[in-house]
Design a protein around this motif. Sequence first.
Motif, short mmCIF file in Angstrom:
data_model
loop_
_atom_site.label_atom_id
_atom_site.label_comp_id
_atom_site.label_asym_id
_atom_site.label_seq_id
_atom_site.Cartn_x
_atom_site.Cartn_y
_atom_site.Cartn_z
N GLU A 133 62.75 57.11 39.00
CA GLU A 133 63.27 58.38 38.47
C GLU A 133 62.16 59.10 37.70
OE1 GLU A 133 66.80 59.83 35.38
OE2 GLU A 133 66.87 57.83 36.31
N PRO A 134 62.01 60.40 37.86
CA PRO A 134 60.96 61.13 37.13
C PRO A 134 61.02 60.83 35.63
CG PRO A 134 61.96 62.55 38.77
CD PRO A 134 62.78 61.29 38.76
N ILE A 135 59.90 60.46 35.07
CA ILE A 135 59.88 60.02 33.67
C ILE A 135 60.33 61.13 32.73
CG2 ILE A 135 58.41 59.13 31.83
CD1 ILE A 135 56.58 57.99 34.06
N LEU A 136 59.80 62.32 32.91
CA LEU A 136 60.08 63.41 31.99
C LEU A 136 61.53 63.89 32.08
CD1 LEU A 136 56.78 65.45 32.44
CD2 LEU A 136 57.45 64.09 30.45
N ALA A 137 62.23 63.54 33.16
CA ALA A 137 63.61 63.99 33.33
C ALA A 137 64.63 62.94 32.88
CB ALA A 137 63.85 64.35 34.79
N ARG A 138 64.17 61.76 32.54
CA ARG A 138 65.10 60.69 32.18
C ARG A 138 65.88 61.03 30.90
NH1 ARG A 138 60.93 55.60 33.09
NH2 ARG A 138 60.66 55.90 35.34
N ASP A 139 67.12 60.63 30.88
CA ASP A 139 68.00 60.74 29.70
C ASP A 139 68.23 62.19 29.27
OD1 ASP A 139 67.93 57.91 29.63
OD2 ASP A 139 66.11 57.94 28.43
N ALA A 140 68.03 63.14 30.19
CA ALA A 140 68.21 64.55 29.82
C ALA A 140 69.65 64.83 29.41
CB ALA A 140 67.82 65.45 30.98
N ASP A 141 70.60 64.11 30.00
CA ASP A 141 72.02 64.34 29.69
C ASP A 141 72.61 63.20 28.87
OD1 ASP A 141 72.00 66.70 31.24
OD2 ASP A 141 72.26 65.51 33.07
N SER A 142 71.76 62.33 28.35
CA SER A 142 72.26 61.18 27.60
C SER A 142 72.46 61.52 26.14
CB SER A 142 71.28 60.00 27.72
OG SER A 142 71.13 59.63 29.07
N GLY A 143 73.36 60.79 25.52
CA GLY A 143 73.61 60.96 24.10
C GLY A 143 72.70 60.06 23.29
N PRO A 144 73.02 59.85 22.02
CA PRO A 144 72.20 59.01 21.14
C PRO A 144 72.12 57.59 21.69
CG PRO A 144 73.79 60.28 19.87
CD PRO A 144 74.16 60.45 21.31
N THR A 145 71.00 56.94 21.46
CA THR A 145 70.82 55.56 21.91
C THR A 145 70.32 54.72 20.74
OG1 THR A 145 69.77 54.17 23.60
CG2 THR A 145 68.43 55.94 22.65
N SER A 146 70.05 53.47 21.03
CA SER A 146 69.63 52.57 19.96
C SER A 146 68.16 52.77 19.62
CB SER A 146 69.85 51.12 20.40
OG SER A 146 69.20 50.87 21.64
N TYR A 147 67.71 52.09 18.60
CA TYR A 147 66.34 52.16 18.12
C TYR A 147 65.97 53.59 17.73
CZ TYR A 147 66.00 47.27 19.34
OH TYR A 147 66.22 45.92 19.37
N ASP A 148 64.80 54.08 18.16
CA ASP A 148 64.34 55.38 17.68
C ASP A 148 64.71 56.54 18.60
OD1 ASP A 148 62.78 54.62 15.21
OD2 ASP A 148 61.79 53.34 16.69
N GLY A 149 65.49 56.26 19.64
CA GLY A 149 65.93 57.34 20.52
C GLY A 149 65.72 57.02 21.98
N ASN A 150 65.99 58.02 22.84
CA ASN A 150 65.83 57.83 24.28
C ASN A 150 64.51 58.46 24.76
OD1 ASN A 150 66.28 60.61 24.40
ND2 ASN A 150 68.45 60.38 24.90
N THR A 151 64.39 58.63 26.08
CA THR A 151 63.14 59.16 26.64
C THR A 151 62.83 60.55 26.11
OG1 THR A 151 63.61 57.90 28.66
CG2 THR A 151 61.87 59.56 28.77
N GLN A 152 63.84 61.41 26.05
CA GLN A 152 63.62 62.78 25.56
C GLN A 152 63.19 62.77 24.09
OE1 GLN A 152 63.62 65.39 27.72
NE2 GLN A 152 63.94 63.74 29.22
N ASP A 153 63.78 61.88 23.31
CA ASP A 153 63.39 61.75 21.91
C ASP A 153 61.93 61.29 21.79
OD1 ASP A 153 65.97 62.42 20.96
OD2 ASP A 153 66.65 60.37 21.33
N MET A 154 61.53 60.42 22.71
CA MET A 154 60.17 59.91 22.69
C MET A 154 59.15 61.02 22.91
SD MET A 154 58.43 56.86 24.98
CE MET A 154 58.57 57.72 26.56
#
Length: 374
Positions: A264-285
């Motif tokens: 899956e394209p890295i920059l597009a991952r988790d675009a529609d995802s909500g909050p996740t564990s640790y410091d965030g998801n791909t978009q947060d990174m």
Amino acid sequence: MITYGQACCLVLDLEPTKENRKRAKETLAQVSLGATYLENNGHLEPIALSESKIGKNPYKYRRYPSTPPSSPVSSDIEDTVSDEVEQSSVSSSSSEEDAAPENYSTQGILKMAKLLFTKDNIDTTDLYDKKWLTTQDIFTSLAIQLPRLSSVMTTRQLGLLLSKHHDHFGSPIRKRVNGKFVHCRELFHLKECGNNVIEDDYALFLSHIRASDGDWVNVGYVRKSPGEELPSTRARLITCMAERLKKRCHCRKIFVSDGSTANEPILARDADSGPTSYDGNTQDMFSYFTTKSKKIRLCVIDYAGFSTDPDDIQKTMKLTRSIKELVVLHPHRIEMFTRMELKQESILTKFKCRTGPVHRSKYSGVARNRSSFV
């Protein structure tokens, strides 16, 4: 002559305060490493090596004293409390000369046991063997890594500890072995090749971090593929991977992509995802990357933990200038690539590798490929 605690701080690039000396010793002890030096280089140039290697060649690798030579008990320069994690002073007549500074607390023993044994199915058979093991068998294997184990814990106490953590080690069952009934557990046991836990090559990675110029931060990225596991199981596997990146790669930040595929394209991952564990998801990174001026050392588990699409990797690196190095944690080694190397086809081809499921949550990350750090 500097002390062992001060040497550990130099290895990990920490200011030699009392708190940091204790922290540095514990950090190295947890991965069976010790601080040593070569006589030709002098005691102000410490390096981290596996305790087994230091003990086997005391003529080449010199040990640091626990306290300054002028103070056989203690001083305000070193910790006032002597514990089992502390390195013994060099003495040709001392039986403690070859003792390793492992952590012999209950938690330290448990950490080592969890590294060597697990009941969970592991596909990487080059790293683990599946065996029926008695508590005595487990005790004997642990004693190889922790030579003073018998002085702090009995076999019965170890059995109680394993039973308390049955979610990792399973429960013993009665089984006939060689004509006799014994209580044993069916476990995956880390092979001898991985038992040099955290061999001296791991020290090269630590040395590279220490020698890096500029303001760097190690960032861990955990990718978990879609699956039908229970939420609790997925959370546990993600935690295992995150903790391995923290421990092996010294990551300060951990971002998680829960439910993305390897291609899956890295920059597009988790675009529609909500909050996740640790410091965030791909978009947060990537938001974190754009707000920080630090040099990013991105750390992942296995090539597929990042991506199996070489073209997408090139695109991501081109659009994310702050990523200066990519670190890939494997079962037996740590690989490291610079931005320039990730432009080479021979390097990118490595990522087009996925042939089957890989249990990245089980990786030990023993660094063995010296060329990765040269």
